[in-house]
Write an enzyme that holds these catalytic residues in place. Sequence first.
Site, PDB file in Angstrom:
ATOM      1  N   ARG A  68       2.269  -5.890   9.758  1.00  0.00           N
ATOM      2  CA  ARG A  68       1.356  -4.988  10.096  1.00  0.00           C
ATOM      3  C   ARG A  68       0.192  -5.263  10.899  1.00  0.00           C
ATOM      4  NH1 ARG A  68      -2.928  -7.264   9.143  1.00  0.00           N
ATOM      5  NH2 ARG A  68      -3.987  -5.415   9.406  1.00  0.00           N
ATOM      6  N   GLY A  69      -0.402  -4.418  11.424  1.00  0.00           N
ATOM      7  CA  GLY A  69      -1.398  -4.881  12.609  1.00  0.00           C
ATOM      8  C   GLY A  69      -0.706  -4.595  13.797  1.00  0.00           C
ATOM      9  N   ALA A  70      -1.458  -3.721  14.896  1.00  0.00           N
ATOM     10  CA  ALA A  70      -1.044  -3.338  15.956  1.00  0.00           C
ATOM     11  C   ALA A  70      -0.069  -4.049  16.916  1.00  0.00           C
ATOM     12  CB  ALA A  70      -2.052  -2.536  16.709  1.00  0.00           C
ATOM     13  N   ARG A 110       6.177   3.359  12.983  1.00  0.00           N
ATOM     14  CA  ARG A 110       4.726   3.711  12.706  1.00  0.00           C
ATOM     15  C   ARG A 110       3.888   4.246  14.075  1.00  0.00           C
ATOM     16  NH1 ARG A 110       1.159  -0.557   9.815  1.00  0.00           N
ATOM     17  NH2 ARG A 110       0.017   1.296   9.208  1.00  0.00           N
ATOM     18  N   GLN A 217      -6.412  -4.105   3.047  1.00  0.00           N
ATOM     19  CA  GLN A 217      -6.247  -5.567   4.122  1.00  0.00           C
ATOM     20  C   GLN A 217      -7.564  -6.554   4.224  1.00  0.00           C
ATOM     21  OE1 GLN A 217      -5.647  -2.297   4.527  1.00  0.00           O
ATOM     22  NE2 GLN A 217      -3.937  -1.964   5.873  1.00  0.00           N
ATOM     23  N   ASP A 258      -5.908   0.354  16.774  1.00  0.00           N
ATOM     24  CA  ASP A 258      -4.492   0.633  17.120  1.00  0.00           C
ATOM     25  C   ASP A 258      -4.233   1.394  18.057  1.00  0.00           C
ATOM     26  OD1 ASP A 258      -5.250   0.324  14.034  1.00  0.00           O
ATOM     27  OD2 ASP A 258      -3.284  -0.302  14.279  1.00  0.00           O
ATOM     28  N   ASN A 268      -8.699   3.560  14.642  1.00  0.00           N
ATOM     29  CA  ASN A 268      -8.448   2.157  13.779  1.00  0.00           C
ATOM     30  C   ASN A 268      -8.119   2.529  12.215  1.00  0.00           C
ATOM     31  OD1 ASN A 268      -8.305  -0.913  13.737  1.00  0.00           O
ATOM     32  ND2 ASN A 268     -10.236  -0.741  12.665  1.00  0.00           N
ATOM     33  N   LYS A 269      -8.317   1.576  11.477  1.00  0.00           N
ATOM     34  CA  LYS A 269      -7.843   1.609   9.854  1.00  0.00           C
ATOM     35  C   LYS A 269      -8.947   2.811   9.465  1.00  0.00           C
ATOM     36  CE  LYS A 269      -5.457   0.702   7.943  1.00  0.00           C
ATOM     37  NZ  LYS A 269      -3.842   1.369   8.001  1.00  0.00           N
TER      38      LYS A 269
HETATM   39  O1  MRU Z   1      -2.333  -0.180   8.679  1.00  0.00           O
HETATM   40  P1  MRU Z   1      -2.506  -1.600   9.345  1.00  0.00           P
HETATM   41  O2  MRU Z   1      -2.567  -2.721   8.235  1.00  0.00           O
HETATM   42  O3  MRU Z   1      -1.136  -1.727  10.253  1.00  0.00           O
HETATM   43  O4  MRU Z   1      -3.623  -1.229  10.062  1.00  0.00           O
HETATM   44  C1  MRU Z   1      -4.250  -2.280  11.060  1.00  0.00           C
HETATM   45  C2  MRU Z   1      -5.467  -1.977  11.640  1.00  0.00           C
HETATM   46  O5  MRU Z   1      -5.994  -0.798  11.511  1.00  0.00           O
HETATM   47  C3  MRU Z   1      -6.019  -2.812  12.349  1.00  0.00           C
HETATM   48  O6  MRU Z   1      -7.328  -2.816  12.305  1.00  0.00           O
HETATM   49  C4  MRU Z   1      -5.695  -2.941  13.785  1.00  0.00           C
HETATM   50  O7  MRU Z   1      -4.149  -2.724  13.879  1.00  0.00           O
HETATM   51  C5  MRU Z   1      -6.159  -3.705  14.783  1.00  0.00           C
HETATM   52  S1  MRU Z   1      -5.297  -5.208  14.506  1.00  0.00           S
HETATM   53  C6  MRU Z   1      -5.596  -6.139  15.724  1.00  0.00           C
END
Ligand code: MRU
Length: 370
Positions: A68-70, A110, A217, A258, A268-269
Amino acid sequence: MSGSADSSDSARLSRAALSHAKYFAVEFDPATLEIVMLDQRKLPTQIVYYRYRKPDEVVVAIRDMVVRGAPAIGIAAAYGLALLAFSERGDAKSYLVSNGVASRILNAARPTAVNLAWAIARMGRRAAEVAHDAPELRAQRMLAEAEAIHREDVLACKAMGALGAERVPEGATILTHCNAGALATGGYGTALGVIRAAHAQGKNIRVLADETRPYLQGARLTAWELHQDGIPVEVITDSMAAHFFQRGEIGFCVVGSDRIAANGDVANKIGTYGVAVLASFHGVPFTVAAPWSTVDLACPSGLEIPIEQRSRDEVARIGDQIVVADGIGCRHPAFDVTPARLVTEVFTERGAFKPAQGGKPADLLPPVGR
Ligand code: MRU
C-alpha cells in the site's frame, strides 16, 4: 504466490535491493523472475515476505493491502506488467491486448492514488514501443522500465526529503498522519523522507505519529520505521492531535499524498483534512511531500478526485476484535481532500510550491518552448 512466517528466504534477493533499505515494500528478483513484497498487514509483529509470479496475484496484493502507499502500488503494478511480458510470448498484437487487459484490472485495484494509473500508463507507452521486439528482449525492456520507475522514485524521495528538511524548525515536534515512509514508496519515503533528512542533518526533532484509524498505518508502520532509524517517535490516537496542538507541542506537520489536483488540493489518508484544519487554526505549517507521479494536472480540483470506499469490516473490527456490533452500518472513505488554502507547502523532486499562497503544481513545469 509463496510465503512463510520465516521471512529470511523469501526476502533474500539475487541482487542489491533498489530501495537501499534493510526492509522494503516491493522489489523484483531477476534471477527467479519474482516480485517480492513485504506483507504490511502483518507489521509490526511479523515480518513476512511473499513472492509473486503472476500479474493477477499483484492485483490481489494491491487490493488487499499487502502493499500500500501511492508510489509503492505504482511500482508493484509496473513490476506486474513486467511479469506479464515474461509470460506473454505471442506476437505484438496479442502481447498488447494482454498488456491492456492486465493494465485495466490493475488500474481498478485502488482508485485514489494516481501513481498507480501513472505507472501503468508509462508501462503502456513502453509496451507499445517494444511490442515488436522478440519476446525475451521485450520482457527485459519492460523490466528495465519498471526498474527505472522504482529507482526514480527513491531519488525523488531523497530530493523532496532534502528540500522539506530545510523547512523543519530545529527542535520541532513533527506531526505526521498515515505512513508515507519507505514502506509506502520505492524506498526512503516522502513525508518520512523529510523527517529522515532533517534527522540526518542533525536537527533535534521528535515525531508524533497519528495512529491513523481504521487501518492503523501510523501506529503499525510509521512508528515501526522511525523506531528502526532511532528517530524519537510517540504514537497518539487521531483524537489526541487537537490536544497537542492546543498545548503548543506541535511545530510542523508533514504528510504524503495520493493525488494532488491542478489547483493544489491534496488527497491523502482519511483524517489528513482534520490535521490540516487544526494546523491552520493553531498557526502551524502543514506541508506535503510527494513525487511528481502524485500530481494529476488533468484533475482540476479535489472535487474530481475519486475517493476509495473500503469495506465495513475495516472499521467494525480491530484485528480479530469486533468493535461494532453486527448489523450496524459503518462508513469508510479511505481518503479525504485537504483544500489548497490549508496547504502551506508541497515538496516534490522538481521543487516546492505554496498552495495556500496561490502556488500550483504547474508552477514547477519547465517554461513552454524550452
Ligand atoms: O491506504 P494506504 O495505506 O495506501 O494510504 C496511503 C496514504 O494515504 C499515504 O499517506 C500516501 O499514499 C502517501 S505515501 C507516500
